[in-house]
Each structure stands twice: as C-alpha cells, then as structure tokens.
Design a protein around this motif. Sequence first.
Motif, PDB file in Angstrom:
ATOM      1  N   TYR A   1       0.807  -1.212   0.000  1.00  7.57           N
ATOM      2  CA  TYR A   1       0.000   0.000   0.000  1.00  7.57           C
ATOM      3  C   TYR A   1       0.846   1.270   0.000  1.00  7.57           C
ATOM      4  CZ  TYR A   1      -4.160  -2.799   0.425  1.00  7.57           C
ATOM      5  OH  TYR A   1      -5.170  -3.698   0.165  1.00  7.57           O
ATOM      6  N   GLU A   2       2.109   1.149   0.315  1.00  6.24           N
ATOM      7  CA  GLU A   2       2.984   2.312   0.197  1.00  6.24           C
ATOM      8  C   GLU A   2       3.131   2.704  -1.266  1.00  6.24           C
ATOM      9  OE1 GLU A   2       7.386   3.964   1.571  1.00  6.24           O
ATOM     10  OE2 GLU A   2       6.915   1.832   1.761  1.00  6.24           O
ATOM     11  N   VAL A   3       3.320   1.716  -2.137  1.00  7.20           N
ATOM     12  CA  VAL A   3       3.412   1.984  -3.571  1.00  7.20           C
ATOM     13  C   VAL A   3       2.087   2.553  -4.080  1.00  7.20           C
ATOM     14  CG1 VAL A   3       3.592   0.899  -5.845  1.00  7.20           C
ATOM     15  CG2 VAL A   3       5.215   0.301  -4.050  1.00  7.20           C
ATOM     16  N   LYS A   4       0.979   1.959  -3.639  1.00  8.16           N
ATOM     17  CA  LYS A   4      -0.326   2.412  -4.114  1.00  8.16           C
ATOM     18  C   LYS A   4      -0.622   3.846  -3.666  1.00  8.16           C
ATOM     19  CE  LYS A   4      -2.286  -2.250  -4.316  1.00  8.16           C
ATOM     20  NZ  LYS A   4      -3.295  -3.183  -3.769  1.00  8.16           N
ATOM     21  N   GLU A   5      -0.262   4.166  -2.429  1.00  7.76           N
ATOM     22  CA  GLU A   5      -0.462   5.523  -1.932  1.00  7.76           C
ATOM     23  C   GLU A   5       0.412   6.529  -2.676  1.00  7.76           C
ATOM     24  OE1 GLU A   5      -2.500   6.829   1.484  1.00  7.76           O
ATOM     25  OE2 GLU A   5      -3.329   5.882  -0.299  1.00  7.76           O
ATOM     26  N   ASN A   6       1.646   6.130  -2.954  1.00  4.92           N
ATOM     27  CA  ASN A   6       2.549   7.029  -3.698  1.00  4.92           C
ATOM     28  C   ASN A   6       2.084   7.201  -5.138  1.00  4.92           C
ATOM     29  OD1 ASN A   6       4.271   7.590  -1.557  1.00  4.92           O
ATOM     30  ND2 ASN A   6       5.530   5.782  -1.937  1.00  4.92           N
ATOM     31  N   MET A   7       1.538   6.142  -5.732  1.00  7.87           N
ATOM     32  CA  MET A   7       0.978   6.260  -7.083  1.00  7.87           C
ATOM     33  C   MET A   7      -0.221   7.197  -7.085  1.00  7.87           C
ATOM     34  SD  MET A   7       1.183   2.315  -8.466  1.00  7.87           S
ATOM     35  CE  MET A   7       0.350   2.686 -10.021  1.00  7.87           C
ATOM     36  N   LEU A   8      -1.070   7.067  -6.069  1.00  7.27           N
ATOM     37  CA  LEU A   8      -2.254   7.919  -5.972  1.00  7.27           C
ATOM     38  C   LEU A   8      -1.844   9.384  -5.822  1.00  7.27           C
ATOM     39  CD1 LEU A   8      -5.343   7.965  -5.779  1.00  7.27           C
ATOM     40  CD2 LEU A   8      -5.120   7.587  -3.309  1.00  7.27           C
ATOM     41  N   LYS A   9      -0.867   9.630  -4.984  1.00 11.67           N
ATOM     42  CA  LYS A   9      -0.367  10.993  -4.794  1.00 11.67           C
ATOM     43  C   LYS A   9       0.264  11.523  -6.084  1.00 11.67           C
ATOM     44  CE  LYS A   9       2.497  13.743  -1.603  1.00 11.67           C
ATOM     45  NZ  LYS A   9       3.610  14.189  -2.441  1.00 11.67           N
ATOM     46  N   GLY A  10       0.948  10.649  -6.825  1.00 12.29           N
ATOM     47  CA  GLY A  10       1.542  11.063  -8.089  1.00 12.29           C
ATOM     48  C   GLY A  10       0.501  11.394  -9.143  1.00 12.29           C
ATOM     49  N   CYS A  11      -0.645  10.699  -9.104  1.00 14.68           N
ATOM     50  CA  CYS A  11      -1.701  10.921 -10.108  1.00 14.68           C
ATOM     51  C   CYS A  11      -2.493  12.199  -9.842  1.00 14.68           C
ATOM     52  CB  CYS A  11      -2.654   9.730 -10.134  1.00 14.68           C
ATOM     53  SG  CYS A  11      -1.969   8.230 -10.870  1.00 14.68           S
ATOM     54  N   VAL A  12      -2.931  12.400  -8.605  1.00 15.43           N
ATOM     55  CA  VAL A  12      -3.845  13.510  -8.307  1.00 15.43           C
ATOM     56  C   VAL A  12      -3.336  14.445  -7.215  1.00 15.43           C
ATOM     57  CG1 VAL A  12      -5.902  12.283  -9.095  1.00 15.43           C
ATOM     58  CG2 VAL A  12      -5.159  12.045  -6.709  1.00 15.43           C
ATOM     59  N   GLY A  13      -2.101  14.228  -6.733  1.00 12.44           N
ATOM     60  CA  GLY A  13      -1.529  15.126  -5.739  1.00 12.44           C
ATOM     61  C   GLY A  13      -1.997  14.887  -4.321  1.00 12.44           C
ATOM     62  N   PHE A  14      -2.741  13.798  -4.105  1.00 10.24           N
ATOM     63  CA  PHE A  14      -3.281  13.493  -2.786  1.00 10.24           C
ATOM     64  C   PHE A  14      -3.401  11.980  -2.646  1.00 10.24           C
ATOM     65  CE2 PHE A  14      -5.622  15.424   0.811  1.00 10.24           C
ATOM     66  CZ  PHE A  14      -5.086  16.706   0.786  1.00 10.24           C
ATOM     67  N   ASN A  15      -3.339  11.494  -1.406  1.00 13.63           N
ATOM     68  CA  ASN A  15      -3.602  10.073  -1.178  1.00 13.63           C
ATOM     69  C   ASN A  15      -4.561   9.911  -0.002  1.00 13.63           C
ATOM     70  OD1 ASN A  15      -1.966  10.376   1.155  1.00 13.63           O
ATOM     71  ND2 ASN A  15      -0.136   9.712   0.047  1.00 13.63           N
ATOM     72  N   VAL A  16      -4.912   8.680   0.317  1.00 18.13           N
ATOM     73  CA  VAL A  16      -5.911   8.411   1.358  1.00 18.13           C
ATOM     74  C   VAL A  16      -5.410   8.857   2.727  1.00 18.13           C
ATOM     75  CG1 VAL A  16      -7.243   6.598   2.519  1.00 18.13           C
ATOM     76  CG2 VAL A  16      -6.942   6.528   0.039  1.00 18.13           C
ATOM     77  N   THR A  17      -4.130   8.667   2.988  1.00 15.96           N
ATOM     78  CA  THR A  17      -3.558   9.099   4.272  1.00 15.96           C
ATOM     79  C   THR A  17      -3.742  10.597   4.468  1.00 15.96           C
ATOM     80  OG1 THR A  17      -1.908   7.323   4.224  1.00 15.96           O
ATOM     81  CG2 THR A  17      -1.448   9.207   5.645  1.00 15.96           C
ATOM     82  N   MET A  18      -3.392  11.368   3.463  1.00 14.93           N
ATOM     83  CA  MET A  18      -3.545  12.822   3.538  1.00 14.93           C
ATOM     84  C   MET A  18      -5.016  13.205   3.700  1.00 14.93           C
ATOM     85  SD  MET A  18      -0.942  13.730   0.402  1.00 14.93           S
ATOM     86  CE  MET A  18      -1.034  15.510   0.517  1.00 14.93           C
ATOM     87  N   PHE A  19      -5.879  12.558   2.934  1.00 16.61           N
ATOM     88  CA  PHE A  19      -7.304  12.880   2.962  1.00 16.61           C
ATOM     89  C   PHE A  19      -7.905  12.580   4.335  1.00 16.61           C
ATOM     90  CE2 PHE A  19     -11.808  11.829   2.096  1.00 16.61           C
ATOM     91  CZ  PHE A  19     -12.200  13.010   1.488  1.00 16.61           C
ATOM     92  N   THR A  20      -7.505  11.452   4.924  1.00 17.51           N
ATOM     93  CA  THR A  20      -8.028  11.071   6.237  1.00 17.51           C
ATOM     94  C   THR A  20      -7.622  12.088   7.300  1.00 17.51           C
ATOM     95  OG1 THR A  20      -7.882   8.722   5.634  1.00 17.51           O
ATOM     96  CG2 THR A  20      -8.082   9.248   7.977  1.00 17.51           C
ATOM     97  N   ILE A  21      -6.350  12.433   7.332  1.00 16.48           N
ATOM     98  CA  ILE A  21      -5.859  13.370   8.342  1.00 16.48           C
ATOM     99  C   ILE A  21      -6.469  14.754   8.134  1.00 16.48           C
ATOM    100  CG2 ILE A  21      -3.795  14.477   9.273  1.00 16.48           C
ATOM    101  CD1 ILE A  21      -2.229  11.945   8.446  1.00 16.48           C
TER     102      ILE A  21
END
Length: 537
Positions: A423-443
């Motif tokens: 999920y580290e790769v998936k979160e980094n991919m998400l952040k690379g695509c749209v500038g945000f990931n689930v961790t950031m959104f949750t916090i």
Amino acid sequence: MGNNVDVDSTVSSHTRHMRRAVKEMCEEMEKLRTKATRDNNPKSHRLHESTVRSAWLASKQNQKDRGAALQSVRKRLRSGSACLPIDSVYMKEDDTSWTVVRDEAKGVETAEWKDVCAFKRQYCAGNVPCIIIDGLHSNFGDISAQWRSNIHHRQVDHKKYDNDGIERGSDDDTTKINTEWFRRFVGDDTLVPVRIDKLGVSNDDNSRQHGLDADGRAEECETKQMELTEWIRQCQIQSKPAEENSSSETQVEYLKDWHLVQHLFEKHRGHSHEPSPALPLYTTPTFFERDILNKFLEKYGEGADYKFVYWGPSGSQTRLHSDVLHSFSWSYNVVGKKKWIFHLPFEKGQDEMCFEVIQETGQTIFVPSGWKHEVVNLVETLSINHNWVTSANIDKMWDCLLTEMASIEEEVKEWESIPKDDYEVKENMLKGCVGFNVTMFTIMTLFEVIEMLLIICDEDNTHKQESRIWDCAYSVFRLEAILDDLMSESTTTLRLQAILGSQMYAHDVQYCANEAIECVSNIFIKSDLKTYYPKSI
C-alpha cells in the motif's frame, strides 16, 4: 497516544510531514476532549437548537438540493431567454453581503441582501456556477490597482477580430497589464511555467472533445520554463492583430498554474535588499472559505498549494476539463476578458447542454465541483485562480480518490513485480496521479472535524451569529459522514500504516477518528427530527 516528535531521518519527507500532522492533530483532540468534558452552560447550546437542526437536515438532503439547483439551471437554459442561466451576483462594498442582480438596467436597490452563509448554501452546497459582476474590492482592490495600466489608444470605427472570433488589438481606452510591476518585483530572469498548445483555437464544436484522453481526463500540454522578460515579449506578439503578427508559429503559449505568491514569499524571505511588494498580494474572499485543501497542503504538503496566477495572450485557452480532485474553483479577472463554456453535468435521460459566460475585468467566476468547462482569453488576460475544497464538496473529492484508487488497482494487477498488499506503492501512485492520497485525505478531514467541534463546543457560542453556528454544524455533519466512510474502508488502516511507517501513528489516527465521531454523537442527539438539538455537555 504516540505524540513524540519524529526524529527518524531515514523515513521519507512525506512520512515526516504526515507524522507531524498526526502529532498536532492529537494535540487538538486533547483540547476538544477537555472542552467536551467541561460542565458548560446548557443554555448556550439550546439557544441554537433550531439552527443545528436545520444544518443537520441540509446535510442529509445535500444530493437532493444539488439536483434541484442543477434542474433550475437546466430549466433556465431551456427557456430560450437571452439572460444567463446562472445568477449574476453583486457584492456590497464591505464584501460581507450580496444579492442576485435581476435586472442590471434597473439596478439592485430593491434587492434582498444576504450573508456569506447564504451564498455558500446557494452556490457551494447547491454546486452551481455564478458570476460575481462587482464587489470583492477589499480582497483584490490593491493588487488590481498595481497590476493594471490604463492606456489611451487611437479611436477607430471598428474593432479587429480574427476569423476565430478572438478580439485582437482593439483601439480604445483599454486596461492593460502593468508589466513593469512584474519586471521589478518578480525579476526579468525568473523562470515561469509556460504551457504550449499546438492546436490553436477553433470554434468547431467537435474540437471541444479534444483535450480529454480516453478516460475523460484532461490531456497535459507540453510545458517549458521561460524567462519572464521573454514571456512578456511573446505574449505581446501573440496578442497583436493577425495582419500585424509576422510570426509563423502555429502554437499558442499560456502562462498557467504559476505559484506567484508562493514564489514571492520565498524570493524575499531573507533578501530585504531586493524590492518587495506588500504581501500578501490579496486575501481570499470569505465567500470562498473554509478552504481545508490549501490550508492542509501549505502546512503539511511540502510547500504545495492550488493557488495560481494565469497570464495568457489573445486566443490562449484551457481546453475541456473538470478541475483537479473535483475541487471548487474561483477565478478573478484582474485584467482582460474571458469566454467560459460550461457543460452541465451528465444526467441519464437528459440532453447534453452547455452555455457561455463572458467574464470582464474585475469580475469573478465560481466553478462548482465536477462541472466540465473550457475557457478562452478573448484579449490578453491576467487572472488569479484558486482550487479549494470545503465540507460542501468533500464527498466529491472522496469520489475522485475512490475512482483513482480503482484505476490503480487495475494497473497494479498487470504488474507482477508489485505485491497486492504494497500500500505504500499504491499511496505514492495515488499521490503522483492527483496530488493526494488516502492518508492525507483522512488526516485533513479529521483535522477539520476536530476544529469545527472546538468551535461548536465554545462556551461563547451564545454570542455567535446563527449563520456561523449553522455553517459549523453543517460542516461537522458532512465531514463526519465522510470520516465514517473512511474508517469503514477496508484498506484505510493499511494505507495509514504504510505511509506513516508505524502502527503507533496509524493507531493515533484511528483513535482520534473514533473519538471525534463519538463526540459528535455525544454533543448532538439524533434520535429523531422532533427531538433533535445540541445536548448539554
């Protein structure tokens, strides 16, 4: 709870920023815990019983209200009237109240004046566009005076237009861009991001489909870094009438997504010998607050934000797209004129519809979440643009992330080298695509819930305006629903652990989220609508 300062230099910068956010969030949660257990005056909460009940009802029927607002625009568009299908809004000089201009020829003397909260309910919560035709002087007055230069040109009998309908080189009293301000305070050799559109301008309806990829996302234009002095020269050349422009270039260049304010703060920090403008250059109108997206990014996003300056010659454009992260956006024209083409959101069984809006100098456009649009600069134009997220469109941002998460899952399936549980790769991919990931959104979401609860639990609520309490309560209910979804999402905990690099930090987030959700239930009784009111704490 794990509130120790993170000193691990082996983790990524992103992880360190997120750990710092968790630590500071836990500190705010402690403040809320103290307030929520204090023996407050019950009267201070019961005074706002009807206000909070109204906010709860509005939060529950948000989708219905959006649908009704959209149908109103569709109905006005179908009427065939020459009037705009969206509201023209006039702001008072104090920029705290507004009204809809029903007939510009008759003025607005007899109109009903409304407050900031009413604007948010009608347009932000309703998710429909509007154009602010006058006002916001306290926000943009100073910078407008500095960036504008009034020039008198020789009068002629007609304006010059190219075949594409773009006005080039009109001869009259014209407001131009004061390029000397930029040369003095930004610097001739400063590099600026210039987008290159090699397709030019077309009025062909089919061309509107261009600019989107196979998945409906906006295609990226080529970007190059250009010195400011060269950009000013190129912009002036491209804005000349066609018969005066000897350039053989078929491409149109556009200075877009320029973080000018951020650049000026960094440039003049510790360099007092250089000329510096008064900062901040402008203030965000209260009608476009609370901006939880940029507030979070500026503090924990490694200097990122969605606050831009756009500067384009005649004919430059932004092709068909919807805004990043399904955010809201506003655009203030400091100098120039733009044509906006709004496409109504698709509804099953409804015809595709679009309409045009002309935005003049000094006017502001509000762009709702998910509305596709395209913009053409009819003359050389300079504008300030923000993308932002509030509780009114937080669900739209979550939908955007869910869509991207699903796309990444499909992509990862084809890569045998990436484990399904990485999920580290998936979160980094998400952040690379749209500038945000689930961790950031949750916090980010949890932080805002806690801040809103702190305001509502304030013992001074008896003196607060009803509209302020309504706004805070509405935000709490909207954000709590998304937070509940986040905690129910099966991969949220795994994503938090992957980015935070620690079960302890991930546990802190979960603990704060559960406590915040419980706090909402403890402060507000939601058994049924007749007995719904703030509970004495």
